[in-house]
Design an enzyme around this catalytic site. Structure first.
Site, PDB file in Angstrom:
ATOM      1  CB  SER A 135      -6.062   3.484  -1.281  1.00 27.40           C
ATOM      2  OG  SER A 135      -5.824   4.723  -1.917  1.00 27.40           O
ATOM      3  CE1 TYR A 148      -1.923   1.315  -3.917  1.00 23.55           C
ATOM      4  CE2 TYR A 148      -3.424   3.158  -4.184  1.00 23.55           C
ATOM      5  CZ  TYR A 148      -2.604   2.389  -3.379  1.00 23.55           C
ATOM      6  OH  TYR A 148      -2.476   2.688  -2.037  1.00 23.55           O
ATOM      7  CE  LYS A 152      -4.148  -0.402  -1.821  1.00 27.33           C
ATOM      8  NZ  LYS A 152      -3.849  -1.056  -0.530  1.00 27.33           N
TER       9      LYS A 152
HETATM   10  N1  LIG Z   1       1.225   6.134   1.511  1.00 33.49           N
HETATM   11  C1  LIG Z   1       0.061   6.473   0.988  1.00 33.49           C
HETATM   12  O1  LIG Z   1      -0.105   7.592   0.472  1.00 33.49           O
HETATM   13  C2  LIG Z   1      -1.106   5.522   1.019  1.00 33.49           C
HETATM   14  C3  LIG Z   1      -2.375   6.020   0.720  1.00 33.49           C
HETATM   15  C4  LIG Z   1      -3.452   5.162   0.735  1.00 33.49           C
HETATM   16  C5  LIG Z   1      -3.267   3.835   1.064  1.00 33.49           C
HETATM   17  N2  LIG Z   1      -2.031   3.369   1.350  1.00 33.49           N
HETATM   18  C6  LIG Z   1      -1.893   1.951   1.667  1.00 33.49           C
HETATM   19  O2  LIG Z   1      -1.330   1.828   2.954  1.00 33.49           O
HETATM   20  C7  LIG Z   1      -0.690   0.556   3.074  1.00 33.49           C
HETATM   21  C8  LIG Z   1       0.671   0.747   3.697  1.00 33.49           C
HETATM   22  O3  LIG Z   1       1.488   1.483   2.788  1.00 33.49           O
HETATM   23  P1  LIG Z   1       2.536   2.591   3.258  1.00 33.49           P
HETATM   24  O4  LIG Z   1       2.100   3.851   2.685  1.00 33.49           O
HETATM   25  O5  LIG Z   1       2.765   2.479   4.709  1.00 33.49           O
HETATM   26  O6  LIG Z   1       3.816   2.154   2.390  1.00 33.49           O
HETATM   27  P2  LIG Z   1       5.148   1.425   2.805  1.00 33.49           P
HETATM   28  O7  LIG Z   1       5.771   1.055   1.505  1.00 33.49           O
HETATM   29  O8  LIG Z   1       5.910   2.218   3.793  1.00 33.49           O
HETATM   30  O9  LIG Z   1       4.630   0.115   3.560  1.00 33.49           O
HETATM   31  C9  LIG Z   1       4.176  -1.025   2.891  1.00 33.49           C
HETATM   32  C10 LIG Z   1       4.801  -2.225   3.587  1.00 33.49           C
HETATM   33  O10 LIG Z   1       4.270  -3.412   2.977  1.00 33.49           O
HETATM   34  C11 LIG Z   1       5.339  -4.338   2.870  1.00 33.49           C
HETATM   35  N3  LIG Z   1       5.059  -5.326   1.850  1.00 33.49           N
HETATM   36  C12 LIG Z   1       5.052  -5.170   0.503  1.00 33.49           C
HETATM   37  N4  LIG Z   1       4.818  -6.343  -0.096  1.00 33.49           N
HETATM   38  C13 LIG Z   1       4.679  -7.262   0.885  1.00 33.49           C
HETATM   39  C14 LIG Z   1       4.418  -8.648   0.889  1.00 33.49           C
HETATM   40  N5  LIG Z   1       4.287  -9.343  -0.248  1.00 33.49           N
HETATM   41  N6  LIG Z   1       4.308  -9.285   2.082  1.00 33.49           N
HETATM   42  C15 LIG Z   1       4.477  -8.595   3.236  1.00 33.49           C
HETATM   43  N7  LIG Z   1       4.728  -7.275   3.296  1.00 33.49           N
HETATM   44  C16 LIG Z   1       4.827  -6.628   2.137  1.00 33.49           C
HETATM   45  C17 LIG Z   1       6.540  -3.485   2.513  1.00 33.49           C
HETATM   46  O11 LIG Z   1       7.755  -4.158   2.756  1.00 33.49           O
HETATM   47  C18 LIG Z   1       6.326  -2.271   3.402  1.00 33.49           C
HETATM   48  O12 LIG Z   1       6.959  -2.407   4.671  1.00 33.49           O
HETATM   49  C19 LIG Z   1      -0.672  -0.025   1.663  1.00 33.49           C
HETATM   50  O13 LIG Z   1      -1.711  -0.989   1.549  1.00 33.49           O
HETATM   51  C20 LIG Z   1      -0.964   1.165   0.796  1.00 33.49           C
HETATM   52  O14 LIG Z   1      -1.549   0.798  -0.437  1.00 33.49           O
HETATM   53  C21 LIG Z   1      -0.945   4.196   1.343  1.00 33.49           C
END
Ligand SMILES: NC(=O)c1ccc[n+]([C@@H]2O[C@H](COP(=O)([O-])OP(=O)(O)OC[C@H]3O[C@@H](n4cnc5c(N)ncnc54)[C@H](O)[C@@H]3O)[C@@H](O)[C@H]2O)c1
Length: 256
Positions: A135, A148, A152
């Site tokens: 992130s 977080y 990260k």
């Molecule tokens: N959405 C944002 O603004 C953003 C920004 C920067 C980074 N990220 C990162 O992107 C990645 C994806 O997040 P997203 O935004 O698509 O959110 P999201 O919540 O849609 O997707 C995250 C997925 O991870 C799965 N998950 C959670 N715990 C788990 C586990 N123990 N085992 C297997 N799967 C698991 C969830 O079920 C979900 O489907 C994450 O690592 C998040 O930190 C997101």
């Protein structure tokens, strides 16, 4: 690395960025797309992309090892493993131990469990790619969430270490470091909160940038280009950067 004909695993593939990556990899002609998640919806994404869905808790080492075995049994050696599953919990040092432990397990240890199995195999083949979703919070910080921000940063530290240690033996590593993306993680925040100051991207826009970054074999994949400038500013004058971040903290600190 070109995506075509590759065997690719995406964790956190049931929704958000992970599901968008799976769809995009399938559209690029991947040989096999394996999506893994704790959510049953992973099977719907797998069916959509003609791949394999695996129920897997990435914070459990045995689940990650079983995922890798299932993927390789179905599609052959994994060319690209995307450690993408992640969670966000708000809070500071006083966040519950359980939330710190969950954050460390899912956001950090999952990457380590995958590397334990895959790095020796990839180095033996002289080829393989790990994409680790961090992130912008891993390069900068996360206002409102110490778990977080800390986890990260750890993802990026591990990715750097892997790249330095094994980069000359054929291992390729990238980190994905977006700001706000319109997914379940940001649902309920107003415009993505502080991470949304440069706008909220759709997951498929992130997937486009990821495919370009992997083709270019770029370490740092930044869907929000502004992050690079903030990272420069942090490195060039840490104290000034901290003063600026305190202003954001005053503005956004209670939003999560
Ligand atoms: N959405 C944002 O603004 C953003 C920004 C920067 C980074 N990220 C990162 O992107 C990645 C994806 O997040 P997203 O935004 O698509 O959110 P999201 O919540 O849609 O997707 C995250 C997925 O991870 C799965 N998950 C959670 N715990 C788990 C586990 N123990 N085992 C297997 N799967 C698991 C969830 O079920 C979900 O489907 C994450 O690592 C998040 O930190 C997101």
């Amino acid at each position: 690395m070109r995506i075509q004909d590759r065997c690719i695993v995406v964790t956190g593939g049931a929704s958000g960025i992970g599901a968008a990556l799976a769809r995009r990899f399938a559209a690029e002609g991947a040989r096999g797309v394996v999506v893994a998640d704790v959510q049953a919806a992973v099977d719907d994404v797998a069916a959509e992309v003609g791949g394999l869905g695996v129920r897997c808790d990435v914070s459990k080492e045995s689940d990650v090892a079983a995922l890798i075995d299932a993927a390789e049994a179905r599609f052959g050696p994994i060319d690209l493993f995307c450690s993408n599953a992640g969670i966000f919990v708000p809070g500071g040092a006083d966040a519950a131990d359980r939330d710190w432990e969950r954050s460390i397990g899912i956001n950090v240890m999952a990457h380590i469990y995958a590397a334990r199995v895959l790095v020796p195999r990839m180095v033996a083949r002289g080829d393989g790619y790990l994409l680790q979703t961090a992130s912008a919070a891993g390069l900068l910080t996360q206002i409102g969430s110490a778990p977080y921000a800390v986890t990260k940063h750890a993802v990026i530290a591990f990715a750097e270490w892997l790249s330095i240690t094994y980069g000359d033996q054929g291992l390729k590593v990238s980190v994905l470091a977006p700001q706000a993306v319109n997914t379940a993680m940001t649902a309920g925040t107003e415009g993505g909160g502080v991470a949304g100051i440069d706008g909220m991207l759709e997951p498929q826009q992130v997937a486009d940038v990821v495919v370009a970054g992997i083709e270019a074999e770029q370490f740092l994949i930044l869907p929000h280009a502004e992050v690079l400038e903030y990272f420069h500013r942090k490195a060039s004058d840490y104290d000034r950067w901290l003063r600026g971040m305190r202003r954001l903290q005053a503005q956004f600190g209670n939003m999560f």
